[in-house]
Design an enzyme around this catalytic site. Structure first.
Site, mmCIF file in Angstrom:
data_model
loop_
_atom_site.group_PDB
_atom_site.id
_atom_site.type_symbol
_atom_site.label_atom_id
_atom_site.label_comp_id
_atom_site.label_asym_id
_atom_site.label_seq_id
_atom_site.Cartn_x
_atom_site.Cartn_y
_atom_site.Cartn_z
ATOM 1 N N GLY A 192 0.725 -1.169 -0.053
ATOM 2 C CA GLY A 192 0.131 -0.030 0.083
ATOM 3 C C GLY A 192 0.921 1.123 -0.074
ATOM 4 N N GLY A 210 0.772 4.349 -0.650
ATOM 5 C CA GLY A 210 0.137 5.613 -1.067
ATOM 6 C C GLY A 210 1.043 6.633 -0.221
ATOM 7 N N LEU A 261 1.080 7.687 3.329
ATOM 8 C CA LEU A 261 1.716 7.183 4.664
ATOM 9 C C LEU A 261 2.485 5.962 4.246
ATOM 10 C CD1 LEU A 261 1.961 7.060 7.821
ATOM 11 C CD2 LEU A 261 0.207 5.452 8.031
ATOM 12 N N LYS A 276 -5.827 1.039 2.411
ATOM 13 C CA LYS A 276 -7.448 1.489 2.911
ATOM 14 C C LYS A 276 -7.768 0.189 3.398
ATOM 15 C CE LYS A 276 -7.373 5.703 1.003
ATOM 16 N NZ LYS A 276 -7.220 6.658 2.072
ATOM 17 N N ASN A 333 -6.288 2.378 9.087
ATOM 18 C CA ASN A 333 -7.591 3.017 9.964
ATOM 19 C C ASN A 333 -8.719 1.940 10.119
ATOM 20 O OD1 ASN A 333 -6.347 5.828 9.985
ATOM 21 N ND2 ASN A 333 -7.074 6.105 7.886
ATOM 22 N N ALA A 379 1.383 12.577 6.194
ATOM 23 C CA ALA A 379 2.180 12.450 5.035
ATOM 24 C C ALA A 379 1.168 12.513 3.837
ATOM 25 C CB ALA A 379 2.289 10.856 4.637
ATOM 26 N N LYS A 421 -7.154 5.453 19.007
ATOM 27 C CA LYS A 421 -6.866 5.760 17.543
ATOM 28 C C LYS A 421 -8.193 6.226 16.661
ATOM 29 C CE LYS A 421 -4.928 3.833 13.428
ATOM 30 N NZ LYS A 421 -4.287 2.606 13.014
#
Length: 294
Positions: A7, A9, A11, A72, A96, A121, A177
């Site tokens: 991933g 992206g 971050l 994601k 997340n 980021a 979080k």
């Protein structure tokens, strides 16, 4: 340590790029980002200005010590499939929402860690990622308790210059979080503001109320999370990443599907009354439905 980042992206590129200063790193992502990194390296701008040269591929390698999943939440199953044929020592989810670790555990035959990350980021052009805010990384067993792998992974991040620790309280930290993400991501996405607007501006009470509702739901699930702890975390992250555009706002900007279901859904769809989170979720889901993203 050989780290594979699934991933690449915003971050994932930042974490992988900075880890590459100390470790062997393979970024797994899509073209043209992967091709640009392969040809010219990854340019990191902002807090740190440097160019690093991790490996960059569209498929995962045969083996690695650590797989870092930063996709994601709705792509977690795809991330697991990407790693299915990789001999992996350990997997760390820095995604997340809730439930990602359970899905990875079900589909991969290796230890799975949970983590929280507050580094900022933003990925712009292919081969470039902006480091928009310093933060912290915490890793641990998703069920709580000590973990030798968590200690090893935290040390690996520390060696690359991150502020990283291992914790035996990950269930509570994951809900904290979530409170941060519900408060910051959903509010900034709808208000179209950077994180700093939540510090003293008119959106601050909305973010705080959403965080308190998340704490209420957490306590109903047996997690000891005080309202003040949740709201303080939102305020701290917003202050530390003032210039950052949240991941959900970046999705809105790009007319992409958001992570509303994984981030706000666990609170908005709970049996506990959560009027603010329910409103935020309803508006975001309406935005997605209007654009054929749901």
């Amino acid at each position: 340590m050989h780290v594979v980042v699934v991933g690449a992206g915003s971050l994932g590129s930042l974490l992988g790029g900075l880890l590459a200063r100390e470790h062997r790193v393979t970024l797994v992502g899509r073209d043209p980002h992967v091709s640009a990194i392969h040809d010219h390296g990854l340019r990191v701008t902002g807090v740190v200005d440097t160019t690093v040269h991790p490996d960059a591929e569209t498929t995962a390698p045969a083996r690695c010590d650590l797989a870092l999943v930063t996709t994601k939440a709705f792509d977690t199953a795809s991330a697991a499939a990407t790693l299915a044929d990789t001999d992996t020592g350990c997997v760390l989810s820095l995604q997340n929402g809730l439930g990602n670790e359970s899905l990875l555990r079900d589909r991969l035959d290796c230890p799975v860690l949970a983590g929280t990350c507050t580094y900022g980021a933003r990925r712009s052009d292919p081969g470039v990622v902006a480091y928009t805010g310093e933060g912290t990384i915490t890793v641990g067993d998703p069920d709580g308790g000590p973990s030798a792998w968590a200690d090893r992974v935290a040390d690996a991040f520390d060696a690359a210059g991150f502020d990283a620790t291992a914790s035996d309280e990950m269930p509570r930290l994951l809900w904290r979080k979530l409170a941060v993400n519900v408060g910051i991501n959903a509010t900034t996405a709808l208000a179209r503001t950077e994180n700093g607007a939540l510090v003293d501006g008119p959106a601050e009470p909305v973010a705080a109320a959403a965080a308190r509702e998340t704490a209420t739901v957490a306590r109903s699930e047996g997690i000891d999370l005080a309202d003040e702890t949740a709201t303080d975390a939102v305020d701290r992250v917003a202050r530390n990443t003032r210039a950052n555009r949240s991941s959900m706002l970046q999705d809105i900007d790009a007319q992409r599907r958001t992570e509303v279901d994984a981030i706000v859904g666990p609170v908005a769809d709970h049996a506990e009354p959560t009027p603010v989170a329910s409103t935020l979720a309803g508006l975001l889901r309406a935005w997605e439905t209007e654009r054929g993203l749901r």
